[in-house]
Design a protein around this motif. Sequence first.
Motif, PDB file in Angstrom:
ATOM      1  N   TRP A 178       0.825  -1.203   0.000  1.00 48.28           N
ATOM      2  CA  TRP A 178       0.000   0.000   0.000  1.00 48.28           C
ATOM      3  C   TRP A 178       0.860   1.255   0.000  1.00 48.28           C
ATOM      4  O   TRP A 178       0.472   2.276  -0.558  1.00 48.28           O
ATOM      5  CB  TRP A 178      -0.931   0.008   1.216  1.00 48.28           C
ATOM      6  N   ILE A 179       2.024   1.187   0.622  1.00 48.32           N
ATOM      7  CA  ILE A 179       2.958   2.302   0.639  1.00 48.32           C
ATOM      8  C   ILE A 179       4.254   1.866  -0.031  1.00 48.32           C
ATOM      9  O   ILE A 179       4.738   0.760   0.194  1.00 48.32           O
ATOM     10  CB  ILE A 179       3.232   2.776   2.081  1.00 48.32           C
ATOM     11  N   THR A 180       4.800   2.735  -0.866  1.00 45.74           N
ATOM     12  CA  THR A 180       6.058   2.457  -1.555  1.00 45.74           C
ATOM     13  C   THR A 180       7.042   3.585  -1.254  1.00 45.74           C
ATOM     14  O   THR A 180       6.648   4.697  -0.901  1.00 45.74           O
ATOM     15  CB  THR A 180       5.850   2.364  -3.071  1.00 45.74           C
ATOM     16  N   VAL A 181       8.318   3.291  -1.392  1.00 46.45           N
ATOM     17  CA  VAL A 181       9.357   4.299  -1.199  1.00 46.45           C
ATOM     18  C   VAL A 181       9.758   4.835  -2.568  1.00 46.45           C
ATOM     19  O   VAL A 181      10.332   4.114  -3.384  1.00 46.45           O
ATOM     20  CB  VAL A 181      10.577   3.724  -0.472  1.00 46.45           C
ATOM     21  N   LYS A 182       9.439   6.103  -2.821  1.00 44.89           N
ATOM     22  CA  LYS A 182       9.797   6.730  -4.095  1.00 44.89           C
ATOM     23  C   LYS A 182      11.222   7.278  -4.055  1.00 44.89           C
ATOM     24  O   LYS A 182      11.931   7.246  -5.054  1.00 44.89           O
ATOM     25  CB  LYS A 182       8.818   7.857  -4.426  1.00 44.89           C
ATOM     26  N   LYS A 183      11.634   7.798  -2.899  1.00 44.22           N
ATOM     27  CA  LYS A 183      12.978   8.338  -2.747  1.00 44.22           C
ATOM     28  C   LYS A 183      13.405   8.146  -1.308  1.00 44.22           C
ATOM     29  O   LYS A 183      12.768   8.665  -0.399  1.00 44.22           O
ATOM     30  CB  LYS A 183      13.013   9.824  -3.125  1.00 44.22           C
ATOM     31  N   GLN A 184      14.465   7.378  -1.122  1.00 47.58           N
ATOM     32  CA  GLN A 184      14.940   7.078   0.223  1.00 47.58           C
ATOM     33  C   GLN A 184      15.537   8.318   0.875  1.00 47.58           C
ATOM     34  O   GLN A 184      16.293   9.066   0.247  1.00 47.58           O
ATOM     35  CB  GLN A 184      15.990   5.967   0.174  1.00 47.58           C
ATOM     36  N   GLY A 185      15.189   8.563   2.125  1.00 52.11           N
ATOM     37  CA  GLY A 185      15.713   9.720   2.848  1.00 52.11           C
ATOM     38  C   GLY A 185      17.198   9.590   3.109  1.00 52.11           C
ATOM     39  O   GLY A 185      17.724   8.493   3.286  1.00 52.11           O
ATOM     40  N   ALA A 186      17.888  10.720   3.133  1.00 50.16           N
ATOM     41  CA  ALA A 186      19.330  10.729   3.384  1.00 50.16           C
ATOM     42  C   ALA A 186      19.736  12.093   3.918  1.00 50.16           C
ATOM     43  O   ALA A 186      19.103  13.113   3.617  1.00 50.16           O
ATOM     44  CB  ALA A 186      20.104  10.424   2.104  1.00 50.16           C
ATOM     45  N   ARG A 187      20.778  12.122   4.742  1.00 49.53           N
ATOM     46  CA  ARG A 187      21.349  13.358   5.281  1.00 49.53           C
ATOM     47  C   ARG A 187      20.290  14.223   5.966  1.00 49.53           C
ATOM     48  O   ARG A 187      20.144  15.407   5.681  1.00 49.53           O
ATOM     49  CB  ARG A 187      22.027  14.159   4.174  1.00 49.53           C
ATOM     50  N   GLY A 188      19.528  13.595   6.833  1.00 48.10           N
ATOM     51  CA  GLY A 188      18.547  14.327   7.604  1.00 48.10           C
ATOM     52  C   GLY A 188      17.233  14.597   6.902  1.00 48.10           C
ATOM     53  O   GLY A 188      16.333  15.207   7.479  1.00 48.10           O
ATOM     54  N   ARG A 189      17.092  14.162   5.655  1.00 52.38           N
ATOM     55  CA  ARG A 189      15.858  14.357   4.913  1.00 52.38           C
ATOM     56  C   ARG A 189      14.994  13.105   5.007  1.00 52.38           C
ATOM     57  O   ARG A 189      15.502  11.989   4.937  1.00 52.38           O
ATOM     58  CB  ARG A 189      16.145  14.677   3.443  1.00 52.38           C
ATOM     59  N   VAL A 190      13.699  13.312   5.147  1.00 56.30           N
ATOM     60  CA  VAL A 190      12.796  12.174   5.259  1.00 56.30           C
ATOM     61  C   VAL A 190      12.555  11.565   3.882  1.00 56.30           C
ATOM     62  O   VAL A 190      12.734  12.232   2.855  1.00 56.30           O
ATOM     63  CB  VAL A 190      11.450  12.590   5.899  1.00 56.30           C
ATOM     64  N   SER A 191      12.146  10.323   3.864  1.00 59.28           N
ATOM     65  CA  SER A 191      11.867   9.639   2.600  1.00 59.28           C
ATOM     66  C   SER A 191      10.616  10.214   1.946  1.00 59.28           C
ATOM     67  O   SER A 191       9.693  10.677   2.618  1.00 59.28           O
ATOM     68  CB  SER A 191      11.678   8.141   2.850  1.00 59.28           C
ATOM     69  N   VAL A 192      10.614  10.154   0.615  1.00 58.06           N
ATOM     70  CA  VAL A 192       9.414  10.505  -0.146  1.00 58.06           C
ATOM     71  C   VAL A 192       8.671   9.203  -0.430  1.00 58.06           C
ATOM     72  O   VAL A 192       9.206   8.308  -1.090  1.00 58.06           O
ATOM     73  CB  VAL A 192       9.764  11.217  -1.469  1.00 58.06           C
ATOM     74  N   LEU A 193       7.472   9.084   0.104  1.00 59.69           N
ATOM     75  CA  LEU A 193       6.693   7.866  -0.036  1.00 59.69           C
ATOM     76  C   LEU A 193       5.605   8.048  -1.076  1.00 59.69           C
ATOM     77  O   LEU A 193       5.163   9.161  -1.357  1.00 59.69           O
ATOM     78  CB  LEU A 193       6.066   7.483   1.308  1.00 59.69           C
ATOM     79  N   GLY A 194       5.175   6.952  -1.662  1.00 58.77           N
ATOM     80  CA  GLY A 194       4.036   6.943  -2.567  1.00 58.77           C
ATOM     81  C   GLY A 194       2.983   5.991  -2.029  1.00 58.77           C
ATOM     82  O   GLY A 194       3.267   5.138  -1.184  1.00 58.77           O
ATOM     83  N   ILE A 195       1.757   6.136  -2.502  1.00 60.15           N
ATOM     84  CA  ILE A 195       0.665   5.251  -2.099  1.00 60.15           C
ATOM     85  C   ILE A 195       0.134   4.565  -3.349  1.00 60.15           C
ATOM     86  O   ILE A 195      -0.238   5.224  -4.321  1.00 60.15           O
ATOM     87  CB  ILE A 195      -0.445   6.032  -1.380  1.00 60.15           C
ATOM     88  N   ASP A 196       0.140   3.241  -3.336  1.00 58.52           N
ATOM     89  CA  ASP A 196      -0.308   2.460  -4.491  1.00 58.52           C
ATOM     90  C   ASP A 196      -1.823   2.317  -4.427  1.00 58.52           C
ATOM     91  O   ASP A 196      -2.355   1.371  -3.829  1.00 58.52           O
ATOM     92  CB  ASP A 196       0.373   1.091  -4.496  1.00 58.52           C
ATOM     93  N   LEU A 197      -2.528   3.248  -5.043  1.00 57.53           N
ATOM     94  CA  LEU A 197      -3.988   3.260  -4.986  1.00 57.53           C
ATOM     95  C   LEU A 197      -4.586   2.054  -5.697  1.00 57.53           C
ATOM     96  O   LEU A 197      -5.623   1.523  -5.280  1.00 57.53           O
ATOM     97  CB  LEU A 197      -4.520   4.557  -5.601  1.00 57.53           C
ATOM     98  N   GLU A 198      -3.944   1.591  -6.756  1.00 56.74           N
ATOM     99  CA  GLU A 198      -4.440   0.403  -7.455  1.00 56.74           C
ATOM    100  C   GLU A 198      -4.381  -0.817  -6.553  1.00 56.74           C
ATOM    101  O   GLU A 198      -5.321  -1.612  -6.490  1.00 56.74           O
ATOM    102  CB  GLU A 198      -3.629   0.154  -8.727  1.00 56.74           C
ATOM    103  N   ARG A 199      -3.273  -0.962  -5.814  1.00 59.11           N
ATOM    104  CA  ARG A 199      -3.134  -2.086  -4.901  1.00 59.11           C
ATOM    105  C   ARG A 199      -4.193  -2.023  -3.798  1.00 59.11           C
ATOM    106  O   ARG A 199      -4.771  -3.039  -3.412  1.00 59.11           O
ATOM    107  CB  ARG A 199      -1.738  -2.035  -4.283  1.00 59.11           C
TER     108      ARG A 199
END
Length: 225
Positions: free
Chosen positions: A85-106
Amino acid sequence: MQVIKPVGREAAAKKYDILSAMMAHALAGDQNAQRLVLRLMALITTRYNWQRNELVMGQREIARLWCVDERTVKRDMARLKGLGWITVKKQGARGRVSVLGIDLERIMLDTRPAWPNIGEDYVARVGGVEEVADRTVVPFRRPDPLPAEGLWGRARAMLSGEDGALYDAWFSGLVDGGVEAGCLTLLAPSRFHATYIRTHLMARLQVAVRRCDPVVSAVRIEAPS
């Protein structure tokens, strides 16, 4: 199943349809499922960017919204990622949080058994024939090989139950190439077939395989040389 995309003039209504599906799914489940879905709905309604399919929110912020500790956040976010249901679009690094996506089709696939609880009009509205990712591509229909054994056999049954037409067009022609080092290899009948699945259907395929065996973390599609 029709893939709901919350864009355009009817975006608001489509968002309500997605949230309604999640609500019905939660109410049909146990307390743990209800809590997990409610927490995801809280993220969607407060911080989710529908147009960009992005959720940018740190664990501390999520913990405050959910009124829990960060350990609970890590556990439930891992469960949501495991469901696909949740995917990782961009992994967080150097104090930045990850950018997550939501798989609406799933989410719509998983909540479909609860749709009739909402009403026949809802099922008719969102339960039409699914549009394959690229309608300009005509998929080759392959005869279904002999039933597979083991992991791929269970995953095939799950994919067929989710969407029979999509399964017949694309997944039924894949042949089990075995599991090695946590990776399931599937043999496609042609290069085109393999490329299309890699491009459009890998997420659905990987979720099905992981749900059948969490130890298998990867899927590889090989084409004839």
